[in-house]
Design a protein around this motif. Structure first.
Motif, mmCIF file in Angstrom:
data_model
loop_
_atom_site.group_PDB
_atom_site.id
_atom_site.type_symbol
_atom_site.label_atom_id
_atom_site.label_comp_id
_atom_site.label_asym_id
_atom_site.label_seq_id
_atom_site.Cartn_x
_atom_site.Cartn_y
_atom_site.Cartn_z
ATOM 1 N N ASP A 110 -20.594 -15.491 23.029
ATOM 2 C CA ASP A 110 -21.146 -14.292 22.402
ATOM 3 C C ASP A 110 -22.651 -14.472 22.177
ATOM 4 O O ASP A 110 -23.073 -15.322 21.382
ATOM 5 C CB ASP A 110 -20.441 -14.042 21.065
ATOM 6 C CG ASP A 110 -20.762 -12.676 20.473
ATOM 7 O OD1 ASP A 110 -21.843 -12.140 20.773
ATOM 8 O OD2 ASP A 110 -19.938 -12.154 19.701
ATOM 9 N N LEU A 163 -21.836 -8.973 11.959
ATOM 10 C CA LEU A 163 -20.749 -8.971 12.934
ATOM 11 C C LEU A 163 -19.429 -8.620 12.271
ATOM 12 O O LEU A 163 -19.226 -8.874 11.084
ATOM 13 C CB LEU A 163 -20.617 -10.351 13.584
ATOM 14 C CG LEU A 163 -21.828 -10.905 14.338
ATOM 15 C CD1 LEU A 163 -21.527 -12.294 14.856
ATOM 16 C CD2 LEU A 163 -22.218 -9.969 15.481
ATOM 17 N N SER A 218 -26.224 -17.228 17.978
ATOM 18 C CA SER A 218 -27.327 -17.994 18.557
ATOM 19 C C SER A 218 -27.172 -19.486 18.276
ATOM 20 O O SER A 218 -26.693 -19.892 17.226
ATOM 21 C CB SER A 218 -28.652 -17.495 17.969
ATOM 22 O OG SER A 218 -29.718 -18.337 18.352
ATOM 23 N N ARG A 257 -24.626 -12.879 20.484
ATOM 24 C CA ARG A 257 -25.023 -12.571 19.105
ATOM 25 C C ARG A 257 -24.879 -13.781 18.190
ATOM 26 O O ARG A 257 -25.331 -13.758 17.046
ATOM 27 C CB ARG A 257 -24.189 -11.411 18.572
ATOM 28 C CG ARG A 257 -24.332 -10.120 19.372
ATOM 29 C CD ARG A 257 -23.316 -9.098 18.906
ATOM 30 N NE ARG A 257 -21.952 -9.609 19.052
ATOM 31 C CZ ARG A 257 -20.866 -8.999 18.564
ATOM 32 N NH1 ARG A 257 -20.993 -7.859 17.892
ATOM 33 N NH2 ARG A 257 -19.660 -9.517 18.751
ATOM 34 N N THR A 287 -26.925 -13.421 14.638
ATOM 35 C CA THR A 287 -28.238 -12.771 14.699
ATOM 36 C C THR A 287 -28.200 -11.341 14.173
ATOM 37 O O THR A 287 -29.247 -10.701 14.045
ATOM 38 C CB THR A 287 -28.768 -12.764 16.135
ATOM 39 O OG1 THR A 287 -27.828 -12.076 16.975
ATOM 40 C CG2 THR A 287 -28.957 -14.186 16.643
ATOM 41 N N GLU A 288 -27.005 -10.841 13.903
ATOM 42 C CA GLU A 288 -26.821 -9.511 13.325
ATOM 43 C C GLU A 288 -25.508 -9.501 12.566
ATOM 44 O O GLU A 288 -24.700 -10.426 12.698
ATOM 45 C CB GLU A 288 -26.814 -8.440 14.422
ATOM 46 C CG GLU A 288 -25.716 -8.643 15.455
ATOM 47 C CD GLU A 288 -25.801 -7.648 16.613
ATOM 48 O OE1 GLU A 288 -24.988 -6.693 16.599
ATOM 49 O OE2 GLU A 288 -26.658 -7.836 17.500
#
Length: 410
Positions: A60, A304, A64, A62, A301-302
């Motif tokens: 994924d 989820l 990182s 997203r 990073t965002e």
């Protein structure tokens, strides 16, 4: 999104009982809270335990791996003195990760690794020559650790005279948390070991630049000088990653594998009777009790939604490889060691772009080591009851043994 499930505190997981056998607790998590907030002695995270979720998380974008980017998450995970050693491709995302991995992967080409087979066999034989006349051994100290350490030191070009010192400092890091020293003394010892290794590896890079040879560090320097693709700092951190990753997990795997075989005598007898099973046995032993219980950390990073659980941006996410490898949705009767198990994908070497770079070397070392142990140590058995084996603490990022006393027939 659903409300977050109740979190787990360190007292729930990071115990001696969990270190001895984590699989019942991981099964409960897989069933009841497959994405679960966990508070550990090192850092808080969200732990993923089901196979399908783990496979998806490992690919994924997203999640990182760049711990040294904005937010500097490495401070929470590794501490303030880690950047000189840990800022490497393991903790990087594409395209940075791709650039670094491409340079290093040439040294791990299957043909080059296969050429090492006679040397690995010689190292194994030399170690066993010292053990065989004694009828007993402490197998971690005498075999499982020095084997991969010698191999990776030779591959990198570390002088033989320095092997013991390098081993000493890497073991300080590996066994962190296992002594009875106060935490501040433990942290100081690890920081001293990190500083020594950083200084040593920087000196090694300078020495290889002045007098190149055919070892891997010189090859990395040549790539740097010819294409400007590796900075001086990256040369040092990449060398540390190869040094540590090149021996740590293999050593712990060998200890875990021997314990698994000795506590499953029918499977041990099967392997002794049919050495052709060895490649499949290595894969099953890795699935059954792997040395890396949780993949190296990832950062959301965002915000989820992972299986209905809200994971806020900036959260650390851990992928529990050993839990996923015991998922009954993926493996039939997963808690049973079965060397004849039908070959299927496991996550012992990871998944996605961070799939283990040294997989060919690890497999080759494991097959030679286990095959030679069974051939040369007849009647191999544990020297203490299995519940008295001393293990790395449950909070360690590795699953392995501090000691593995064994006896065998002369």
């Amino acid at each position: 999104m659903t409300e977050q499930p109740p979190g787990l505190a360190a007292a729930d997981l990071y115990t001696d009982e969990f270190a001895a056998d984590p699989y019942p607790a991981l099964a409960r998590l897989r069933r009841d809270a497959p994405v679960c907030p966990v508070s550990s002695p090192r850092f808080d995270s969200y732990l993923i335990t089901r196979f399908d979720d783990a496979s998806a998380a490992l690919t994924d974008p997203r999640l990182s791996k760049d711990l040294y980017g904005p937010g500097r998450q490495y401070l929470r995970i590794f501490g303030p003195n880690s950047e000189g050693l840990n800022k490497n491709m393991l903790n990087a995302d594409p395209p940075e990760h791709s650039r670094l991995r491409r340079l290093v992967s040439q040294a791990f080409a299957p043909r080059r690794i296969e050429a090492l087979r006679p040397r690995v066999q010689r190292i194994v034989d030399d170690l066993l020559d010292k053990i065989v006349p004694l009828g007993q051994a402490e197998l971690m100290r005498d075999f499982a650790i020095p084997l991969p350490m010698t191999v990776i030191c030779e591959l990198l070009g570390v002088p033989v005279a320095d092997h013991d010192r390098v081993l000493e400092w890497t073991q300080v890091i590996r066994t962190s948390g296992s002594s009875r020293r106060p935490p501040e003394q433990e942290r100081a010892a690890v920081q001293e070991a990190q500083a020594w290794l950083h200084g040593y590896l920087a000196d090694l890079v300078r020495a290889k630049r002045a007098r190149p040879d055919d070892a891997m560090v010189s090859a990395l320097i040549e790539a740097c000088d010819s294409g400007g693709k590796l900075s001086e700092a990256e040369l040092v951190t990449t060398t540390f990653l190869l040094l540590f990753a090149g021996h740590q997990t293999t050593a712990d795997f060998l200890g875990n594998a021997v314990v698994a075989l000795l506590t499953h005598p029918a499977q041990l007898a099967l392997l002794r009777a049919d050495p052709e099973l060895l490649p499949a046995a290595v894969e099953e032993l890795l699935r059954f009790d792997g040395p890396l219980p949780v993949a190296s950390p990832r950062i959301a990073t965002e915000d989820l939604d992972l299986r209905g659980v809200r994971v806020p941006a900036g959260s650390i996410v851990g992928v529990a490889l050993n839990a996923a490898n015991h998922d009954p949705a993926q493996f039939v009767d997963p808690d049973r060691l079965d060397l004849r198990r039908e070959r299927g994908p496991h996550l012992g070497f990871g998944h996605g772009v961070h799939y283990c770079l040294g997989v060919s070397l690890a497999r080759m070392e494991a097959r030679i080591a286990i095959g030679s142990l069974l051939r040369r140590l007849p009647g191999l058995r544990l020297g203490v009851p299995v519940d008295r084996l001393r293990r790395l603490p449950a909070a360690s990022p590795f699953r392995g043994l501090l000691e593995l006393p064994v006896r065998f027939t002369l």
